[in-house]
Design a protein around this motif. Structure first.
Motif, PDB file in Angstrom:
ATOM      1  N   MET A  67       0.920  -1.064   0.106  1.00  0.00           N
ATOM      2  CA  MET A  67      -0.099   0.074  -0.323  1.00  0.00           C
ATOM      3  C   MET A  67       0.724   1.220  -0.024  1.00  0.00           C
ATOM      4  O   MET A  67       1.982   1.464   0.686  1.00  0.00           O
ATOM      5  CB  MET A  67      -0.982  -0.085   1.239  1.00  0.00           C
ATOM      6  N   MET A  68       0.597   2.168  -0.954  1.00  0.00           N
ATOM      7  CA  MET A  68       1.541   3.502  -0.870  1.00  0.00           C
ATOM      8  C   MET A  68       1.138   4.405   0.134  1.00  0.00           C
ATOM      9  O   MET A  68       0.083   4.582   0.745  1.00  0.00           O
ATOM     10  CB  MET A  68       0.985   4.200  -2.433  1.00  0.00           C
ATOM     11  N   GLU A  69       2.366   4.790   0.737  1.00  0.00           N
ATOM     12  CA  GLU A  69       2.236   5.884   1.878  1.00  0.00           C
ATOM     13  C   GLU A  69       1.831   6.840   1.415  1.00  0.00           C
ATOM     14  O   GLU A  69       1.873   7.276   0.434  1.00  0.00           O
ATOM     15  CB  GLU A  69       3.586   6.109   2.518  1.00  0.00           C
ATOM     16  N   LYS A  70       0.587   7.464   2.487  1.00  0.00           N
ATOM     17  CA  LYS A  70       0.090   8.684   2.098  1.00  0.00           C
ATOM     18  C   LYS A  70       1.033   9.986   2.231  1.00  0.00           C
ATOM     19  O   LYS A  70       2.069   9.963   3.156  1.00  0.00           O
ATOM     20  CB  LYS A  70      -1.042   9.070   3.046  1.00  0.00           C
ATOM     21  N   PRO A  71       0.899  11.026   1.498  1.00  0.00           N
ATOM     22  CA  PRO A  71       1.676  12.280   1.878  1.00  0.00           C
ATOM     23  C   PRO A  71       1.346  12.847   3.197  1.00  0.00           C
ATOM     24  O   PRO A  71       0.346  12.679   3.763  1.00  0.00           O
ATOM     25  CB  PRO A  71       1.123  13.198   0.736  1.00  0.00           C
ATOM     26  N   LYS A  72       2.550  13.252   3.827  1.00  0.00           N
ATOM     27  CA  LYS A  72       2.292  13.962   5.083  1.00  0.00           C
ATOM     28  C   LYS A  72       2.213  15.378   5.067  1.00  0.00           C
ATOM     29  O   LYS A  72       2.975  16.061   4.398  1.00  0.00           O
ATOM     30  CB  LYS A  72       3.824  13.438   5.913  1.00  0.00           C
ATOM     31  N   ILE A  73       1.224  15.656   6.089  1.00  0.00           N
ATOM     32  CA  ILE A  73       1.224  17.182   5.876  1.00  0.00           C
ATOM     33  C   ILE A  73       1.143  17.655   7.275  1.00  0.00           C
ATOM     34  O   ILE A  73       0.645  16.920   8.328  1.00  0.00           O
ATOM     35  CB  ILE A  73      -0.389  17.325   5.466  1.00  0.00           C
ATOM     36  N   ALA A  74       1.742  19.065   7.613  1.00  0.00           N
ATOM     37  CA  ALA A  74       1.861  19.680   8.863  1.00  0.00           C
ATOM     38  C   ALA A  74       0.989  20.900   8.634  1.00  0.00           C
ATOM     39  O   ALA A  74       1.237  21.603   7.616  1.00  0.00           O
ATOM     40  CB  ALA A  74       3.335  19.824   9.334  1.00  0.00           C
ATOM     41  N   MET A  75       0.426  21.273   9.655  1.00  0.00           N
ATOM     42  CA  MET A  75      -0.210  22.771   9.931  1.00  0.00           C
ATOM     43  C   MET A  75       0.021  23.062  11.276  1.00  0.00           C
ATOM     44  O   MET A  75       0.198  22.610  12.241  1.00  0.00           O
ATOM     45  CB  MET A  75      -1.713  22.495   9.594  1.00  0.00           C
ATOM     46  N   TYR A  76       0.852  24.587  11.224  1.00  0.00           N
ATOM     47  CA  TYR A  76       1.397  25.405  12.158  1.00  0.00           C
ATOM     48  C   TYR A  76       1.035  26.768  12.297  1.00  0.00           C
ATOM     49  O   TYR A  76       0.709  27.452  11.255  1.00  0.00           O
ATOM     50  CB  TYR A  76       2.733  25.146  12.392  1.00  0.00           C
ATOM     51  N   TRP A  77       0.429  27.135  13.636  1.00  0.00           N
ATOM     52  CA  TRP A  77      -0.040  28.556  13.896  1.00  0.00           C
ATOM     53  C   TRP A  77       1.122  29.238  14.380  1.00  0.00           C
ATOM     54  O   TRP A  77       1.453  28.946  15.581  1.00  0.00           O
ATOM     55  CB  TRP A  77      -1.080  28.311  14.755  1.00  0.00           C
ATOM     56  N   CYS A  78       1.655  30.493  13.733  1.00  0.00           N
ATOM     57  CA  CYS A  78       2.724  31.335  14.554  1.00  0.00           C
ATOM     58  C   CYS A  78       1.659  32.413  15.178  1.00  0.00           C
ATOM     59  O   CYS A  78       0.917  32.139  15.673  1.00  0.00           O
ATOM     60  CB  CYS A  78       3.581  31.615  13.460  1.00  0.00           C
ATOM     61  N   SER A  79       2.245  33.805  14.887  1.00  0.00           N
ATOM     62  CA  SER A  79       1.546  34.866  15.814  1.00  0.00           C
ATOM     63  C   SER A  79       0.566  35.326  14.701  1.00  0.00           C
ATOM     64  O   SER A  79       0.851  36.117  13.612  1.00  0.00           O
ATOM     65  CB  SER A  79       2.658  35.872  15.764  1.00  0.00           C
ATOM     66  N   SER A  80      -0.818  35.165  15.136  1.00  0.00           N
ATOM     67  CA  SER A  80      -1.972  35.593  14.168  1.00  0.00           C
ATOM     68  C   SER A  80      -3.164  35.447  15.106  1.00  0.00           C
ATOM     69  O   SER A  80      -3.068  34.979  16.204  1.00  0.00           O
ATOM     70  CB  SER A  80      -2.024  34.638  12.975  1.00  0.00           C
ATOM     71  N   CYS A  81      -4.186  35.775  14.476  1.00  0.00           N
ATOM     72  CA  CYS A  81      -5.420  35.900  15.053  1.00  0.00           C
ATOM     73  C   CYS A  81      -6.146  34.389  15.368  1.00  0.00           C
ATOM     74  O   CYS A  81      -7.062  34.286  16.151  1.00  0.00           O
ATOM     75  CB  CYS A  81      -6.503  36.693  14.559  1.00  0.00           C
ATOM     76  N   GLY A  82      -5.678  33.453  14.594  1.00  0.00           N
ATOM     77  CA  GLY A  82      -6.380  32.129  14.453  1.00  0.00           C
ATOM     78  C   GLY A  82      -7.670  32.031  13.473  1.00  0.00           C
ATOM     79  O   GLY A  82      -8.033  30.915  13.155  1.00  0.00           O
ATOM     80  N   GLY A  83      -7.507  33.011  12.764  1.00  0.00           N
ATOM     81  CA  GLY A  83      -8.700  32.930  11.481  1.00  0.00           C
ATOM     82  C   GLY A  83      -8.394  31.806  10.533  1.00  0.00           C
ATOM     83  O   GLY A  83      -9.432  31.199  10.022  1.00  0.00           O
ATOM     84  N   CYS A  84      -7.102  31.655  10.423  1.00  0.00           N
ATOM     85  CA  CYS A  84      -6.442  30.688   9.282  1.00  0.00           C
ATOM     86  C   CYS A  84      -6.828  29.400   9.799  1.00  0.00           C
ATOM     87  O   CYS A  84      -7.113  28.687   8.829  1.00  0.00           O
ATOM     88  CB  CYS A  84      -4.828  30.894   8.663  1.00  0.00           C
ATOM     89  N   GLU A  85      -6.829  29.120  10.871  1.00  0.00           N
ATOM     90  CA  GLU A  85      -6.992  27.869  11.560  1.00  0.00           C
ATOM     91  C   GLU A  85      -8.618  27.477  11.358  1.00  0.00           C
ATOM     92  O   GLU A  85      -9.192  26.483  11.131  1.00  0.00           O
ATOM     93  CB  GLU A  85      -6.861  27.750  12.991  1.00  0.00           C
ATOM     94  N   GLU A  86      -9.395  28.719  11.516  1.00  0.00           N
ATOM     95  CA  GLU A  86     -10.989  28.436  11.215  1.00  0.00           C
ATOM     96  C   GLU A  86     -11.007  28.400   9.835  1.00  0.00           C
ATOM     97  O   GLU A  86     -11.933  27.517   9.578  1.00  0.00           O
ATOM     98  CB  GLU A  86     -11.611  29.797  11.867  1.00  0.00           C
ATOM     99  N   ALA A  87     -10.422  28.849   8.837  1.00  0.00           N
ATOM    100  CA  ALA A  87     -10.507  28.766   7.609  1.00  0.00           C
ATOM    101  C   ALA A  87      -9.964  27.201   7.053  1.00  0.00           C
ATOM    102  O   ALA A  87     -11.046  26.692   6.030  1.00  0.00           O
ATOM    103  CB  ALA A  87      -9.783  29.819   6.836  1.00  0.00           C
ATOM    104  N   THR A  88      -9.303  26.627   7.712  1.00  0.00           N
ATOM    105  CA  THR A  88      -9.067  25.433   7.454  1.00  0.00           C
ATOM    106  C   THR A  88     -10.143  24.419   7.770  1.00  0.00           C
ATOM    107  O   THR A  88     -10.558  23.547   7.013  1.00  0.00           O
ATOM    108  CB  THR A  88      -7.592  24.628   8.200  1.00  0.00           C
ATOM    109  N   VAL A  89     -10.683  24.566   8.906  1.00  0.00           N
ATOM    110  CA  VAL A  89     -11.886  23.829   9.493  1.00  0.00           C
ATOM    111  C   VAL A  89     -12.960  23.916   8.404  1.00  0.00           C
ATOM    112  O   VAL A  89     -13.883  23.088   8.187  1.00  0.00           O
ATOM    113  CB  VAL A  89     -12.149  24.026  10.895  1.00  0.00           C
TER     114      VAL A  89
END
Length: 212
Positions: free
Chosen positions: A1-23
């Motif tokens: 079975m082919m290994e899935k691509p690995k993805i990381a998501m990280y939050w630096c100094s921001s309001c958190g809106g980009c995390e909401e956008a991901t959801v």
């Protein structure tokens, strides 16, 4: 079975809106979970820095980083993710260009701390207590990250491969960016990905109509 691509998501100094956008990609988050292995997403999943440290260098397919680099922890984590990732994506306006948090660069650190801890009308801090870099609790020493002299977009700290625009990026932009990253047809390094070529106003159903 082919290994899935690995993805990381990280939050630096921001309001958190980009995390909401991901959801906000809604049920497509399930599609994403089927397509990739998420190896870091502190806002949603219980991964630790040491989990990333243990990964081989270059083993993460893509890391999407939002927010600017303002404290030493941000700087440490973006450098770690650069080492572990094939692709680094500046996700959102703050990460790519500084965004609203970049306005902090207009003020000295003491001005910022004085405003936040002394002058804001809702603050009651007669003793003028400030956050301490370290403090002891029982036998443990707890520390806070150092505040850096300026907030920087992440490409001033590490090499960035792609940029995703928006404050925050819309769900459509986010999904188009993911599809691009997982495709076999990546654009030239430094490209903006995910954008439709239209402004948000252009995509509004009321565009071109007159208000009542």
């Amino acid at each position: 079975m082919m290994e899935k691509p690995k993805i990381a998501m990280y939050w630096c100094s921001s309001c958190g809106g980009c995390e909401e956008a991901t959801v906000d990609i809604a049920e497509k988050i399930l599609d994403l979970a089927n397509l990739v292995d998420i190896v870091l997403w502190p806002v949603a999943l219980d991964f630790k820095e040491e989990d990333v440290q243990k990964l081989p260098d270059g083993s993460i397919t893509a890391s999407l980083i939002n927010g600017g680099v303002r404290v030493s922890e941000n700087e440490h984590m973006v450098k770690l993710l650069r080492k572990k990732s094939k692709i680094i994506v500046a996700y959102g306006a703050c990460s790519a260009w500084g965004g609203v948090p970049g306005l902090l660069n207009l003020y000295a650190e003491e001005e910022l701390f004085s405003r936040v801890y002394d002058e804001v009308p809702t603050i009651e801090n007669l003793e003028k207590v400030r956050p301490q870099r370290s403090t002891k609790v029982d036998e443990m020493e707890l520390t806070l990250p150092d505040v850096l002299p300026r907030l920087l977009p992440i490409d001033r700290v590490i090499a960035v491969d792609y940029y995703v625009p928006g404050c925050p990026p819309t769900p459509e932009v986010t999904w188009r960016a993911v599809e691009t990253l997982l495709s076999d047809n990546l654009p030239p390094r430094g490209s903006v990905i995910g954008a439709s070529g239209k402004a948000l106003c252009d995509e509004c159903p009321l565009n071109g109509t007159k208000p009542d």
